[in-house]
Scaffold this motif. Structure first.
Motif, PDB file in Angstrom:
ATOM      1  N   LEU A 346     -11.911   3.421  10.878  1.00  0.00           N
ATOM      2  CA  LEU A 346     -11.636   3.856   9.597  1.00  0.00           C
ATOM      3  C   LEU A 346     -12.245   5.023   9.470  1.00  0.00           C
ATOM      4  N   VAL A 349     -11.525   6.015   4.126  1.00  0.00           N
ATOM      5  CA  VAL A 349     -10.777   4.923   3.691  1.00  0.00           C
ATOM      6  C   VAL A 349     -11.678   4.116   2.851  1.00  0.00           C
ATOM      7  N   CYS A 380      -7.001  -1.037  14.710  1.00  0.00           N
ATOM      8  CA  CYS A 380      -6.143  -0.369  13.736  1.00  0.00           C
ATOM      9  C   CYS A 380      -6.836   0.792  13.560  1.00  0.00           C
ATOM     10  N   ILE A 382      -6.943   4.057  10.830  1.00  0.00           N
ATOM     11  CA  ILE A 382      -6.790   4.134   9.388  1.00  0.00           C
ATOM     12  C   ILE A 382      -7.417   5.469   8.834  1.00  0.00           C
ATOM     13  N   THR A 385      -6.845   6.678   3.228  1.00  0.00           N
ATOM     14  CA  THR A 385      -6.076   5.751   2.583  1.00  0.00           C
ATOM     15  C   THR A 385      -7.013   4.930   1.711  1.00  0.00           C
ATOM     16  N   ARG A 398      -1.250   1.745  12.433  1.00  0.00           N
ATOM     17  CA  ARG A 398      -1.664   3.295  12.436  1.00  0.00           C
ATOM     18  C   ARG A 398      -1.266   3.568  10.998  1.00  0.00           C
ATOM     19  N   ILE A 399      -2.112   4.222  10.166  1.00  0.00           N
ATOM     20  CA  ILE A 399      -1.884   4.500   8.890  1.00  0.00           C
ATOM     21  C   ILE A 399      -2.331   5.955   8.756  1.00  0.00           C
TER      22      ILE A 399
END
Length: 435
Positions: A346, A349, A380, A382, A385, A398-399
């Motif tokens: 992250l 985030v 993950c 990210i 976000t 994947r963001i």
């Protein structure tokens, strides 16, 4: 007894009633306000935005607090009920007044002034000498008692808290013109960038230690009214303090400016909310939660301490009750009961956490149905976000890391606002999803 001591002993403390304005629909903070009111939006890992003005009141010795709201107030009611319970001897309270139909008023609040006017019957029963009007979506720490003392000493009917801004930022605020005694002589709403307002600069004798580039005074939307001045100011059809009541009062009342030189931020948009939250992760944040003399109060949850299993954490905040396993966190804020699985990365985030832990049976049911557990799954990646509460993000997602650009607005599984991705409250993001 001397005359001086007699005068001192006869001086009565003001009876102060604090009114926090919960705001309207909170459209600028959507989707964080989709199912909750603006003051109830989680902030800083474990707090709610409304905890800021309430704590300012309590730390200043003002414990009679009303909170006015009308949109999505259920979670706000729950938070207030579970957070603020004063002992019966202090006669303090934090009470929510939601819009209601009466024989005199049948409609919704039409604005900030209208909300106060429609609740005056509740306020008068407390027999206040002064009202402090506060906003429910601002981040600041202010000694309201000093604010009140300044108001009383000035002999003003109304005092407006103001903050110094530069010419560029002045176009986004209501701007005040003051004389050498800090009496407000004129007001204008959001002057156009090309408009000449050079004669509205703060007088040199009133500047103190303000930065040189900040030459104008902007209203913070924080006011003190003498009780009789409040009654007169609302004896009309005006609906808004900033746009109507204050400009008219400046012409008919003594209205002073209280120049506040501390940190103050309006966190009413997704971008401002995101930046103010991540600023908390800095070594020297603009807003400091670690102030023992002026704590920020909130709901006591009695959660276990967070458990960090071989994780790499850099400039981040983790609230209580989290389990973080072999994950990487950089400049992120992790809310209560967050579960972060192995290999997750992250960067920038905000994870708002969860309202409950899923038990073994629920997780088995999730696996059976191919549904991810609440939290963030394995491997993950990210960035930039906001993940609202109770979201379930599967493995290998994947963001906002692959350069994809989305227009502002709702995109089903997520919302895009100014380049920031917002995962809806309770959203389920299947494994392998790329946003």
């Amino acid at each position: 007894m001397s005359k001086a001591s007699s005068t001192s002993s006869d001086k009565k403390e003001p009876r102060v009633l604090a009114i926090i304005l919960g705001g309207g629909k909170g459209t600028r903070l959507y989707p964080l306000t989709q199912v909750r009111s603006k003051p109830a939006v989680p902030f800083g890992g474990k707090y709610r935005i409304v905890d800021i003005p309430i704590s300012n009141c309590i730390n200043s010795g003002y414990r009679k607090i009303y909170l006015l709201t009308q949109f999505n107030s259920a979670s706000l009611h729950h938070h207030i009920t579970n957070s603020y319970n004063f002992d019966r001897f202090s006669k303090g309270f934090v009470e929510i007044l939601a819009a209601e139909q009466t024989l005199e008023h049948s409609g919704w609040f039409e604005g900030t002034a209208d909300a106060v006017r429609k609740n005056m019957s509740h306020f008068r029963s407390q027999k206040p000498t002064h009202y402090i009007i506060l906003s429910g979506d601002q981040l600041y720490r202010m000694n309201l008692k000093k604010f009140m003392e300044s108001h009383i000493e000035s002999g003003a009917d109304i005092t407006i808290a103001t903050t110094a801004v530069n010419r560029h930022d002045a176009s986004g605020f209501g701007i005040m013109k003051i004389d050498k005694n800090k009496k407000i002589t004129a007001f204008q709403e959001k002057p156009a960038p090309d408009k000449d307002i050079s004669d509205w600069k703060i007088p040199e004798g009133s500047r103190g230690d303000l930065p040189k580039e900040k030459e104008y005074l902007a209203s913070m939307g924080i006011y003190i009214f003498n009780a009789d001045a409040m009654e007169e100011a609302l004896d009309n059809e005006y609906t808004d303090f900033g746009k109507e009541v204050i400009p008219v009062s400046i012409k008919t009342k003594k209205v002073n400016s209280y120049i506040f030189d501390g940190y103050w931020e309006d966190i009413g948009t997704i971008r401002s909310f995101y930046e103010a939250t991540l600023d908390l992760t800095n070594y020297d944040p603009a807003f400091d939660f670690y102030n023992a003399d002026e704590p920020i109060y909130t709901h006591m949850r009695f959660l276990p301490p967070s458990k960090i299993n071989d994780a790499l954490i850099e400039n981040s905040i983790t609230a209580e009750g989290c389990i973080i396993s072999k994950a990487k966190l950089k400049r992120s804020v992790i809310g209560v009961r967050s579960i972060l699985e192995v290999g997750t990365d992250l960067d920038g985030v905000i994870v708002m956490g969860a309202d409950w832990y899923e038990n073994k049976e629920t997780k088995e049911e999730n696996a059976k149905n191919g549904k991810p557990n609440i939290g963030i799954g394995k491997n993950c990646k990210i960035a930039q976000t906001i993940i609202d509460k109770n979201a379930a993000i599967g493995d290998n997602c994947r963001i906002n890391v692959d350069g994809n650009k989305y227009p502002d607005g709702d995109h089903g599984l997520f919302y895009s606002a100014d380049g920031i991705i917002v995962i809806h409250k309770g959203a389920v993001i299947p494994s392998g999803t790329v946003i």
